[in-house]
Design a protein around this motif. Structure first.
Motif, PDB file in Angstrom:
ATOM      1  N   PHE A   1      -5.292   2.629  -7.035  1.00  0.00           N
ATOM      2  CA  PHE A   1      -4.951   1.379  -6.365  1.00  0.00           C
ATOM      3  C   PHE A   1      -6.145   0.425  -6.348  1.00  0.00           C
ATOM      4  CE2 PHE A   1      -3.635  -0.749  -2.158  1.00  0.00           C
ATOM      5  CZ  PHE A   1      -3.008  -1.772  -2.849  1.00  0.00           C
TER       6      PHE A   1
ATOM      7  N   LYS B   1       2.158   2.254  -3.319  1.00  0.00           N
ATOM      8  CA  LYS B   1       1.151   2.825  -4.210  1.00  0.00           C
ATOM      9  C   LYS B   1       0.734   4.235  -3.819  1.00  0.00           C
ATOM     10  CE  LYS B   1       0.651  -0.817  -6.848  1.00  0.00           C
ATOM     11  NZ  LYS B   1       0.972  -0.794  -8.296  1.00  0.00           N
ATOM     12  N   VAL B   2       0.585   4.482  -2.522  1.00  0.00           N
ATOM     13  CA  VAL B   2       0.020   5.767  -2.090  1.00  0.00           C
ATOM     14  C   VAL B   2       1.019   6.644  -1.343  1.00  0.00           C
ATOM     15  CG1 VAL B   2      -2.252   4.708  -1.930  1.00  0.00           C
ATOM     16  CG2 VAL B   2      -0.837   4.890   0.125  1.00  0.00           C
TER      17      VAL B   2
ATOM     18  N   ALA C   1      -4.112   0.809   2.625  1.00  0.00           N
ATOM     19  CA  ALA C   1      -3.968   2.114   1.976  1.00  0.00           C
ATOM     20  C   ALA C   1      -4.927   3.133   2.581  1.00  0.00           C
ATOM     21  CB  ALA C   1      -4.216   1.976   0.473  1.00  0.00           C
TER      22      ALA C   1
ATOM     23  N   ALA D   1       0.827  -1.211   0.000  1.00  0.00           N
ATOM     24  CA  ALA D   1       0.000   0.000   0.000  1.00  0.00           C
ATOM     25  C   ALA D   1       0.859   1.258   0.000  1.00  0.00           C
ATOM     26  CB  ALA D   1      -0.932  -0.011   1.215  1.00  0.00           C
TER      27      ALA D   1
ATOM     28  N   ALA E   1      -6.038  -3.165  -8.029  1.00  0.00           N
ATOM     29  CA  ALA E   1      -6.115  -4.312  -7.123  1.00  0.00           C
ATOM     30  C   ALA E   1      -7.194  -5.299  -7.536  1.00  0.00           C
ATOM     31  CB  ALA E   1      -6.376  -3.831  -5.697  1.00  0.00           C
TER      32      ALA E   1
ATOM     33  N   MET F   1      -5.905  -2.662   0.029  1.00  0.00           N
ATOM     34  CA  MET F   1      -6.739  -1.464  -0.044  1.00  0.00           C
ATOM     35  C   MET F   1      -7.069  -0.932   1.344  1.00  0.00           C
ATOM     36  SD  MET F   1      -9.361  -1.962  -3.243  1.00  0.00           S
ATOM     37  CE  MET F   1      -9.858  -3.651  -2.904  1.00  0.00           C
TER      38      MET F   1
END
Length: 275
Positions: free
Chosen positions: A227, A61-62, A245, A58, A231, A242
């Protein structure tokens, strides 16, 4: 001898509301360390093996988007509070022509739905060549946050005793000195309240960043949506990643509220915001 009383209906209701409010937090926490198979089998049971790798995936991605979001929001909110405080002081304590008319025009901006300005705003940002940059969001955020902030701060400034300002002017203080040495120190709680309200609104904004920014400068909401899309494309959806995140995106706001909650409550209870 102490008498132990059974909780009343009001206390039971508050306890029930507390449980309902904590349930989503528990849901996110325990599902953020689950594998896709465990999530598919049960969403409420605690996982047998903690998948801490979800947080690493996570963050990849973020994580970078938190940096972009922090820069945009910090610059926007500081400017919103500074400009709106100066405007509110002018509307509440100074005399100048058409003051009431100008304030009515500012107040009227609150009545205009934001989506009506999206197309003109998009075309204007494109024409100025500011697309895909921090200024593409900072400038609209500053302008969009003025009306509400001015209205709230003006209401608070009007409650300050005029005798303080008259005494300062007798001592030779000008408006700049009065504003910086009297008004701002007295308005720290309400300025904090205005800042937190704007931060929460801007942090959760998705529509405007998705129109004006590309992947290189994407905000946290854009990263979360991307994401989610990635995903769920292959096999079992990575709900654990998720959830991790979502939690990473919420941590900065939780820390901010925990540090500034006292000033926020003081600003709310000062009577300047009527809800």
């Amino acid at each position: 001898m102490r008498v132990h009383r059974l909780p009343g209906a009001g206390q039971l209701l508050l306890l029930l509301l507390l449980v309902f409010n904590l349930l989503p937090i528990y849901f996110i926490l325990e599902n953020s360390v689950k594998s896709p198979l465990e999530f598919a089998s049960s969403t409420l049971s605690f996982p047998k093996a903690l998948q801490w790798s979800n947080y690493g995936a996570a963050w990849d991605k973020v994580g970078p988007s938190l940096y972009h979001t922090s820069i945009i929001i910090a610059a926007s909110v500081v400017a919103i509070v500074a400009f709106s405080a100066m405007s509110a002081y002018s509307f509440s304590k100074l005399r100048f022509p058409l003051k009431n008319t100008l304030f009515l025009l500012v107040f009227g901006l609150l009545l205009i739905p934001g989506f009506l300005t999206l197309i003109p705003l998009y075309l204007q940002i494109k024409k100025l060549g500011l697309s895909d940059s921090y200024l593409a969001l900072i400038l609209p955020y500053i302008a969009g946050g003025q009306a509400f902030s001015i209205f709230v701060l003006k209401t608070f400034f009007e409650q300050l005793p005029d005798e303080i300002f008259e005494a300062a002017r007798i001592d030779g203080a000008g408006n700049i000195r009065i504003f910086s040495t009297i008004v701002l120190p007295l308005s720290v709680p309400i300025c904090t309240t205005v800042a937190i309200i704007n931060i929460t609104s801007l942090w959760n904004d998705y529509l405007l960043p998705s129109l004006l920014l590309n992947r290189a400068h994407q905000t946290i909401t854009m990263a979360l949506v991307a994401f989610e899309a990635a995903a769920g494309n292959y096999g079992l959806s990575d709900y654990g990643g998720m959830m991790a995140a979502y939690l990473i995106a919420a941590v900065p706001l939780l820390l901010l509220f925990s540090l500034l909650m006292r000033n926020f409550v003081e600003g709310i209870s000062s009577g300047s915001i009527k809800m």
